[in-house]
Design a protein around this motif. Structure first.
Motif: not given
Length: 175
Positions: A65-73, A117-118, A130-131, A146-147
């Motif tokens: 969740v932190e990774n998704l929030l960081k990407n959104a920010l 993709d890595t 991250g993803l 996750i999508a």
């Protein structure tokens, strides 16, 4: 905390029945405290439904969740950035869904195709892990998915994490 999370990625983590909304709200609180220091004018909106507990490794799911929030920010490029976070119960599929949506840069179809993709990144700084790691944590360790549900350049991105609810004894199954 970071070292502990990475140690878990290399081994099969122990899962416990947990309230996912608590994990998500903890991650949001972590970022909300840092918003003034990040130089972004971003509002984070939260919506939590009552959901069944899900078998998760709390630290790893919080990291997702932190990774998704960081990407959104990081994608926030508007004067008034907005991130909407929700947790909902999908009764028909017996899944809990975490959604993080932003009104930021969005992604091209090419970026969207390679986002998990890595090594793939659109950022000036970053390793593109991250993803890719988030997908591994969600898919391999939690049996979920996750999508990128939606993304368009200039309009933002919506990412959904879906986690299965374990069968209950009332269903005639055992856990």
């Amino acid at each position: 905390k970071i070292a502990s999370r990475f140690a878990q990625v290399g081994s099969t983590p122990a899962l416990e029945l947990t309230d996912v909304a608590t994990i998500v709200s903890t991650a949001v609180a972590y970022f909300r405290k840092r918003l003034p220091h990040l130089g972004h004018s971003v509002v984070i909106e939260e919506r939590y439904e009552a959901v069944p507990r899900v078998a998760v490794h709390s630290q790893l799911m919080e990291w997702v969740v932190e990774n998704l929030l960081k990407n959104a920010l990081d994608a926030s490029d508007k004067k008034e950035g907005k991130i909407a976070v929700s947790v909902a119960w999908r009764r028909e599929t017996r899944e809990v869904q975490i959604v993080v949506a932003d009104n930021g840069r969005g992604m091209s179809p090419e970026d969207r195709r390679h986002a998990f993709d890595t090594g793939y990144t659109t950022k000036r700084r970053g390793w593109g892990l991250g993803l890719a790691l988030a997908r591994r944590v969600v898919h391999e360790y939690h049996g979920g998915s996750i999508a990128i549900v939606e993304s368009a350049p200039g309009r933002g991105t919506t990412v959904a994490v879906t986690l299965p609810i374990p069968p209950s004894p009332a269903d005639g199954h055992t856990t």
